[in-house]
Design an enzyme around this catalytic site. Structure first.
Site, PDB file in Angstrom:
ATOM      1  N   GLU A   1       6.858  -3.005   0.577  1.00  0.00           N
ATOM      2  CA  GLU A   1       5.792  -2.315   1.686  1.00  0.00           C
ATOM      3  C   GLU A   1       6.578  -2.925   3.101  1.00  0.00           C
ATOM      4  O   GLU A   1       6.877  -3.945   3.140  1.00  0.00           O
ATOM      5  CB  GLU A   1       4.454  -2.887   1.504  1.00  0.00           C
ATOM      6  CG  GLU A   1       3.873  -2.449   0.252  1.00  0.00           C
ATOM      7  CD  GLU A   1       2.375  -2.703   0.201  1.00  0.00           C
ATOM      8  OE1 GLU A   1       1.772  -3.238   1.458  1.00  0.00           O
ATOM      9  OE2 GLU A   1       1.893  -2.546  -0.859  1.00  0.00           O
TER      10      GLU A   1
ATOM     11  N   GLU B   1       1.955   6.569   1.894  1.00  0.00           N
ATOM     12  CA  GLU B   1       0.655   6.567   1.372  1.00  0.00           C
ATOM     13  C   GLU B   1      -0.545   6.604   2.492  1.00  0.00           C
ATOM     14  O   GLU B   1      -0.068   6.177   3.762  1.00  0.00           O
ATOM     15  CB  GLU B   1       0.406   5.075   0.912  1.00  0.00           C
ATOM     16  CG  GLU B   1      -1.194   4.936   0.391  1.00  0.00           C
ATOM     17  CD  GLU B   1      -1.661   3.410  -0.493  1.00  0.00           C
ATOM     18  OE1 GLU B   1      -0.290   2.747  -0.786  1.00  0.00           O
ATOM     19  OE2 GLU B   1      -2.526   3.321  -0.782  1.00  0.00           O
TER      20      GLU B   1
ATOM     21  N   ASP C   1       6.559  -3.560  -8.226  1.00  0.00           N
ATOM     22  CA  ASP C   1       6.310  -3.841  -6.831  1.00  0.00           C
ATOM     23  C   ASP C   1       6.550  -5.563  -6.405  1.00  0.00           C
ATOM     24  O   ASP C   1       6.245  -6.278  -7.359  1.00  0.00           O
ATOM     25  CB  ASP C   1       4.825  -3.668  -6.441  1.00  0.00           C
ATOM     26  CG  ASP C   1       4.312  -2.576  -5.710  1.00  0.00           C
ATOM     27  OD1 ASP C   1       5.101  -2.024  -5.114  1.00  0.00           O
ATOM     28  OD2 ASP C   1       3.207  -2.311  -5.761  1.00  0.00           O
TER      29      ASP C   1
ATOM     30  N   LYS D   1       9.757  -2.141  -5.340  1.00  0.00           N
ATOM     31  CA  LYS D   1       9.538  -1.396  -4.200  1.00  0.00           C
ATOM     32  C   LYS D   1       8.862  -2.653  -3.552  1.00  0.00           C
ATOM     33  O   LYS D   1       8.336  -3.406  -4.043  1.00  0.00           O
ATOM     34  CB  LYS D   1       8.286  -0.623  -4.661  1.00  0.00           C
ATOM     35  CG  LYS D   1       7.475   0.168  -3.629  1.00  0.00           C
ATOM     36  CD  LYS D   1       6.563   1.331  -3.960  1.00  0.00           C
ATOM     37  CE  LYS D   1       5.189   0.797  -4.537  1.00  0.00           C
ATOM     38  NZ  LYS D   1       4.510   0.094  -3.461  1.00  0.00           N
TER      39      LYS D   1
ATOM     40  N   ASP E   1       1.308  -3.508  -7.529  1.00  0.00           N
ATOM     41  CA  ASP E   1       0.620  -4.888  -7.161  1.00  0.00           C
ATOM     42  C   ASP E   1      -0.911  -4.297  -7.250  1.00  0.00           C
ATOM     43  O   ASP E   1      -1.824  -5.347  -7.259  1.00  0.00           O
ATOM     44  CB  ASP E   1       0.903  -5.468  -5.989  1.00  0.00           C
ATOM     45  CG  ASP E   1       0.911  -4.776  -4.798  1.00  0.00           C
ATOM     46  OD1 ASP E   1       0.661  -3.470  -4.893  1.00  0.00           O
ATOM     47  OD2 ASP E   1       1.208  -5.440  -3.834  1.00  0.00           O
ATOM     48  N   SER E   2      -1.496  -3.008  -7.234  1.00  0.00           N
ATOM     49  CA  SER E   2      -2.735  -2.729  -7.603  1.00  0.00           C
ATOM     50  C   SER E   2      -3.074  -3.079  -8.699  1.00  0.00           C
ATOM     51  O   SER E   2      -4.368  -3.196  -8.833  1.00  0.00           O
ATOM     52  CB  SER E   2      -2.808  -1.105  -7.372  1.00  0.00           C
ATOM     53  OG  SER E   2      -1.989  -0.715  -8.407  1.00  0.00           O
TER      54      SER E   2
HETATM   55  O1  KIV Z   1       0.343  -1.042  -6.024  1.00  0.00           O
HETATM   56  C1  KIV Z   1       0.332   0.207  -6.281  1.00  0.00           C
HETATM   57  O2  KIV Z   1      -0.352   0.935  -6.995  1.00  0.00           O
HETATM   58  C2  KIV Z   1       1.109   1.211  -5.143  1.00  0.00           C
HETATM   59  C3  KIV Z   1       0.522   2.686  -5.173  1.00  0.00           C
HETATM   60  C4  KIV Z   1      -0.764   2.991  -4.645  1.00  0.00           C
HETATM   61  C5  KIV Z   1       1.682   3.548  -4.661  1.00  0.00           C
HETATM   62  O3  KIV Z   1       1.426   0.505  -4.423  1.00  0.00           O
END
Ligand code: KIV
Length: 290
Positions: free
Chosen positions: A138, A205, A106, A136, A67-68
């Site tokens: 968090e 992280e 994500d 994924k 989600d970056s």
């Molecule tokens: O969103 C992302 O790119 C991430 C990485 C920083 C692990 O979660």
């Protein structure tokens, strides 16, 4: 018989053609770590587009549609404003562009935290609409029942503990985590809980090195570090950071190229060629058939 499709990556105009390429699997990634050791570190990078996935695929074990992308692609200030629709569109593109890597998408903020049922509905939609292998999410101990719920229903999960950017408003910034004993103990507990709930890999992280080392030794699944030292079972970086697309990057990023400078130079050369009318040249012009 299943068929994998590949693209002629030399051109943006290609049609997919069938090619028997075997994708790595979630169990194969989990099995990299045996008795606490990972002989072959897990290589992971983020990818957001089909073309980037094509370029990274043969080098990576896992591609993360992080989600970056909210910041990297959409210019948002945090990942909090990323939508499920964004993740699905980019997730599907990365699956289309890759043939070997395990693709992980994500789950964006607000789409999974309320309940295991909400998380299942979101994750099922992500896997169905993108073709990715895993999601994924968090969060620590409080999310462990959700991870257990998803895994029991056939959804592979990568956990993410330590610095969790979706919680930036609560954390107050992106500083390294685990500097105090209490904070380190909390993050270690989070890692243990998410791994015990069935996550097949764990992103850790922005934590201090001793804590990363402790987490690596404490959980059975591969620990994939980002800003978490070399003590981990694998590493992940944001692709645009490692390619040198940004001037300022966190301390833990190594820039393997200076792409921003090279793009700037290429754009300047293009602009000069257009302005001087030296582009397009004879070889770049269509002519009627003689
Ligand atoms: O969103 C992302 O790119 C991430 C990485 C920083 C692990 O979660």
């Amino acid at each position: 018989m299943s068929t994998t499709y590949t693209l002629d990556t030399a051109t943006s105009r290609a049609h997919p053609v069938p090619e028997p390429v075997r994708r790595l699997t979630v169990p194969a990634i989990a099995a990299r770590k045996v008795a606490g050791q990972t002989a072959e570190p897990v290589v992971m990078l983020t990818a957001y587009t089909a073309r980037m996935a094509q370029l990274l695929d043969r080098h990576c074990d896992m591609l993360l549609v992080g989600d970056s992308l909210g910041q990297v692609i959409y210019g948002l200030d945090t990942t909090v404003r990323v939508t499920l629709e964004m993740m699905i569109a980019h997730g599907a593109a990365v699956v289309r562009g890759s043939y070997r890597a395990v693709v992980v998408v994500d789950l964006p903020f607000g789409t999974y935290e309320a309940s295991p049922e909400q998380a299942f509905a979101t994750a099922a939609r992500v896997l169905r609409e993108t073709g990715a292998a895993a999601v994924k999410l968090e969060g620590g101990e409080v999310l462990a029942p959700t991870v257990r719920f998803l895994v029991a229903r056939g959804i592979p999960v990568v956990g993410h503990v330590g610095l969790t950017p979706q919680a930036v408003n609560a954390l107050g910034g992106y500083g390294a985590r685990g500097r105090s004993e209490a904070e380190a103990a909390k993050i270690l507990g989070d890692a243990r809980a998410i791994a015990a709930a069935g996550a097949f890999a764990l992103v850790v992280e922005g934590v201090v090195e001793p804590l990363a080392r402790e987490i690596q030794g404490a959980v059975a699944c591969p620990v994939i570090g980002i800003g978490a030292s070399a003590a981990c079972d694998g590493q992940v970086l944001v692709i645009d950071d490692m390619l040198g697309m940004f001037e300022r990057v966190p301390r833990f990023v190594r820039r393997f190229d200076s792409l921003a400078e090279r793009i700037d130079a290429a754009a300047a050369a293009y602009a000069a060629a257009v302005r001087s009318r030296s582009f397009p040249a004879e070889a770049e012009i269509y002519r009627p058939k003689p």
